[in-house]
Design an enzyme around this catalytic site. Sequence first.
Site, PDB file in Angstrom:
ATOM      1  N   CYS A   1      38.239  32.152  61.408  1.00  0.00           N
ATOM      2  CA  CYS A   1      37.617  32.586  62.664  1.00  0.00           C
ATOM      3  C   CYS A   1      38.270  31.900  63.863  1.00  0.00           C
ATOM      4  O   CYS A   1      38.399  32.514  64.925  1.00  0.00           O
ATOM      5  CB  CYS A   1      36.113  32.336  62.640  1.00  0.00           C
TER       6      CYS A   1
ATOM      7  N   HIS B   1      31.907  36.732  59.181  1.00  0.00           N
ATOM      8  CA  HIS B   1      31.261  35.660  59.935  1.00  0.00           C
ATOM      9  C   HIS B   1      30.796  36.197  61.293  1.00  0.00           C
ATOM     10  O   HIS B   1      31.315  37.199  61.782  1.00  0.00           O
ATOM     11  CB  HIS B   1      32.215  34.492  60.113  1.00  0.00           C
TER      12      HIS B   1
ATOM     13  N   TYR C   1      30.149  23.032  60.914  1.00  0.00           N
ATOM     14  CA  TYR C   1      30.459  23.643  59.620  1.00  0.00           C
ATOM     15  C   TYR C   1      30.943  22.525  58.707  1.00  0.00           C
ATOM     16  O   TYR C   1      31.450  21.511  59.184  1.00  0.00           O
ATOM     17  CB  TYR C   1      31.536  24.726  59.832  1.00  0.00           C
TER      18      TYR C   1
ATOM     19  N   GLU D   1      31.180  35.127  64.370  1.00  0.00           N
ATOM     20  CA  GLU D   1      32.180  35.190  65.434  1.00  0.00           C
ATOM     21  C   GLU D   1      33.179  36.320  65.194  1.00  0.00           C
ATOM     22  O   GLU D   1      33.608  36.983  66.141  1.00  0.00           O
ATOM     23  CB  GLU D   1      32.885  33.846  65.634  1.00  0.00           C
TER      24      GLU D   1
ATOM     25  N   CYS E   1      35.065  28.467  61.128  1.00  0.00           N
ATOM     26  CA  CYS E   1      35.992  28.137  60.043  1.00  0.00           C
ATOM     27  C   CYS E   1      37.425  28.364  60.546  1.00  0.00           C
ATOM     28  O   CYS E   1      37.638  28.852  61.670  1.00  0.00           O
ATOM     29  CB  CYS E   1      35.706  29.010  58.822  1.00  0.00           C
TER      30      CYS E   1
ATOM     31  N   CYS F   1      21.815  37.313  55.322  1.00  0.00           N
ATOM     32  CA  CYS F   1      22.313  36.246  54.453  1.00  0.00           C
ATOM     33  C   CYS F   1      21.217  35.225  54.187  1.00  0.00           C
ATOM     34  O   CYS F   1      20.453  34.869  55.084  1.00  0.00           O
ATOM     35  CB  CYS F   1      23.523  35.571  55.091  1.00  0.00           C
TER      36      CYS F   1
END
Length: 144
Positions: A102, A71, A120, A73, A99, A27
């Site tokens: 998650c 993600h 975040y 996690e 988030c 990413c």
Amino acid sequence: MEQTDKQELLDKRYLRMARIWAENSYCKRRQVGAILVKDRMIISDGFNGTPAGFENVCEDEAGITKPYVLHAEANAITKVARSNNSSDGSTLYITASPCLDCAKLIIQSGITRVVFNEFYRISDGIDLLRRAGIECVHIEDIDS
């Protein structure tokens, strides 16, 4: 050395490991790493990226993250689910706070502690974890 000092030292070490693991992500917008630890053993790890078998491109032409990118996690939790290990009572070390989606996975997987480095942009994941009684620890300076 006091127990709390020793725990903080370990927390910083595992967070540094998660930061290094994040370097595996393809990413471009943000690389996130996660390490799942139980009884001082790493039982899983993850970084943000596309599902297995997909191209290693996380963003579209406009730089927007593709909706199917996982993600860090989520990758760590699903990886431990495919193993013989249990995440019950474990600690999740993440380079960025989780988030909301998650956070739900973290609650359901029995993780009891989350240690993270960066916030975040939205705090609803941390808010939900705290509501569920999961200990959330923010460590800003992991290099000291």
